[in-house]
Design a protein around this motif. Structure first.
Motif, PDB file in Angstrom:
ATOM      1  N   ALA A 196      40.362  68.686   7.748  1.00 20.60           N
ATOM      2  CA  ALA A 196      40.415  69.111   9.149  1.00 20.60           C
ATOM      3  C   ALA A 196      40.700  70.616   9.145  1.00 20.60           C
ATOM      4  O   ALA A 196      41.165  71.160   8.143  1.00 20.60           O
ATOM      5  CB  ALA A 196      41.511  68.352   9.889  1.00 20.60           C
ATOM      6  N   ARG A 224      43.367  58.197  17.333  1.00 18.12           N
ATOM      7  CA  ARG A 224      42.115  58.215  18.090  1.00 18.12           C
ATOM      8  C   ARG A 224      41.683  56.829  18.575  1.00 18.12           C
ATOM      9  O   ARG A 224      41.338  56.684  19.749  1.00 18.12           O
ATOM     10  CB  ARG A 224      41.006  58.855  17.253  1.00 18.12           C
ATOM     11  CG  ARG A 224      39.711  59.034  18.011  1.00 18.12           C
ATOM     12  CD  ARG A 224      38.646  59.710  17.169  1.00 18.12           C
ATOM     13  NE  ARG A 224      39.115  60.981  16.662  1.00 18.12           N
ATOM     14  CZ  ARG A 224      38.862  61.418  15.424  1.00 18.12           C
ATOM     15  NH1 ARG A 224      38.155  60.707  14.603  1.00 18.12           N
ATOM     16  NH2 ARG A 224      39.325  62.582  15.036  1.00 18.12           N
ATOM     17  N   SER A 269      47.320  67.849  15.878  1.00 16.37           N
ATOM     18  CA  SER A 269      45.913  67.566  15.576  1.00 16.37           C
ATOM     19  C   SER A 269      45.794  66.351  14.656  1.00 16.37           C
ATOM     20  O   SER A 269      44.944  65.479  14.868  1.00 16.37           O
ATOM     21  CB  SER A 269      45.269  68.783  14.924  1.00 16.37           C
ATOM     22  OG  SER A 269      43.991  68.486  14.448  1.00 16.37           O
ATOM     23  N   ARG A 314      44.099  62.677  15.573  1.00 13.62           N
ATOM     24  CA  ARG A 314      43.070  62.067  14.731  1.00 13.62           C
ATOM     25  C   ARG A 314      43.482  60.658  14.307  1.00 13.62           C
ATOM     26  O   ARG A 314      42.668  59.745  14.307  1.00 13.62           O
ATOM     27  CB  ARG A 314      42.803  62.918  13.494  1.00 13.62           C
ATOM     28  CG  ARG A 314      42.025  64.166  13.781  1.00 13.62           C
ATOM     29  CD  ARG A 314      41.950  65.048  12.541  1.00 13.62           C
ATOM     30  NE  ARG A 314      41.235  66.261  12.789  1.00 13.62           N
ATOM     31  CZ  ARG A 314      39.930  66.412  12.590  1.00 13.62           C
ATOM     32  NH1 ARG A 314      39.221  65.404  12.148  1.00 13.62           N
ATOM     33  NH2 ARG A 314      39.350  67.565  12.837  1.00 13.62           N
ATOM     34  N   GLU A 373      41.046  63.344   4.828  1.00 14.07           N
ATOM     35  CA  GLU A 373      40.154  63.979   5.792  1.00 14.07           C
ATOM     36  C   GLU A 373      40.404  65.475   5.803  1.00 14.07           C
ATOM     37  O   GLU A 373      41.542  65.923   5.938  1.00 14.07           O
ATOM     38  CB  GLU A 373      40.392  63.399   7.180  1.00 14.07           C
ATOM     39  CG  GLU A 373      39.496  63.972   8.243  1.00 14.07           C
ATOM     40  CD  GLU A 373      39.661  63.275   9.580  1.00 14.07           C
ATOM     41  OE1 GLU A 373      39.042  63.769  10.537  1.00 14.07           O
ATOM     42  OE2 GLU A 373      40.387  62.271   9.684  1.00 14.07           O
TER      43      GLU A 373
END
Length: 158
Positions: free
Chosen positions: A115, A23, A16, A20, A113
């Motif tokens: 998440a 991306r 994940s 990210r 970030e």
């Protein structure tokens, strides 16, 4: 502030975080691939003939390259799959396992970030340090994010 987290690498969380981080590259590859497929279909309608090679190249770019980037990034991040201890202090963030120890001052990061299940500390678009948050309370997560913001990092909340 001092928080210490000990956890094993979770392939799902690492994947994940890699998705990210990659991306922009993945979206560019997908866009180029779909553009090649659309061009092949347009040429088939306007000019006639078969453009199967262009469709296959487009599919490879749209699907193959993102899969390759994400899988390679995940494998690379999981290479040190040992139990890892993360320390978050007023001075920065450190991680240590049997194989290595890394310590970063807050100014080494560009962003943090939030998440699902982790905090992703980003050094650049493709270099990051994911830290699992399964053992942290919401108040502790907010404390980490507040400390990061206080040191000038961009904070992205879930």
């Amino acid at each position: 502030m001092f928080l210490q987290i000990t956890a094993s690498s979770d392939a799902r969380l690492v994947a994940s975080a890699v998705r990210r981080g990659l991306r922009p590259f993945v979206m560019t590859a997908r866009g180029l691939g779909w553009a090649a497929i659309a061009l092949a279909l347009l040429l088939q309608v306007v000019v006639g003939g078969s453009y199967l090679t262009l469709v296959l190249v487009g599919a490879l770019i749209a699907v193959g390259i993102p899969m390759l980037l994400i899988n390679a990034g995940t494998r690379d991040a999981l290479r040190d799959g040992d139990l890892t201890t993360y320390e978050i202090t007023d001075g920065g963030v450190a991680s240590s396992s049997l194989a290595s120890r890394h310590a970063y001052a807050w100014n080494a990061f560009q962003f943090v970030e939030e998440a699902p299940g982790q905090l992703i500390f980003g050094r650049s678009r493709t270099r990051f340090l994911p830290i699992p948050t399964g053992t942290l309370t919401p108040a502790q997560i907010e404390q980490v994010l507040g400390t990061a913001a206080g040191h000038g990092l961009r904070v992205r909340r879930a």
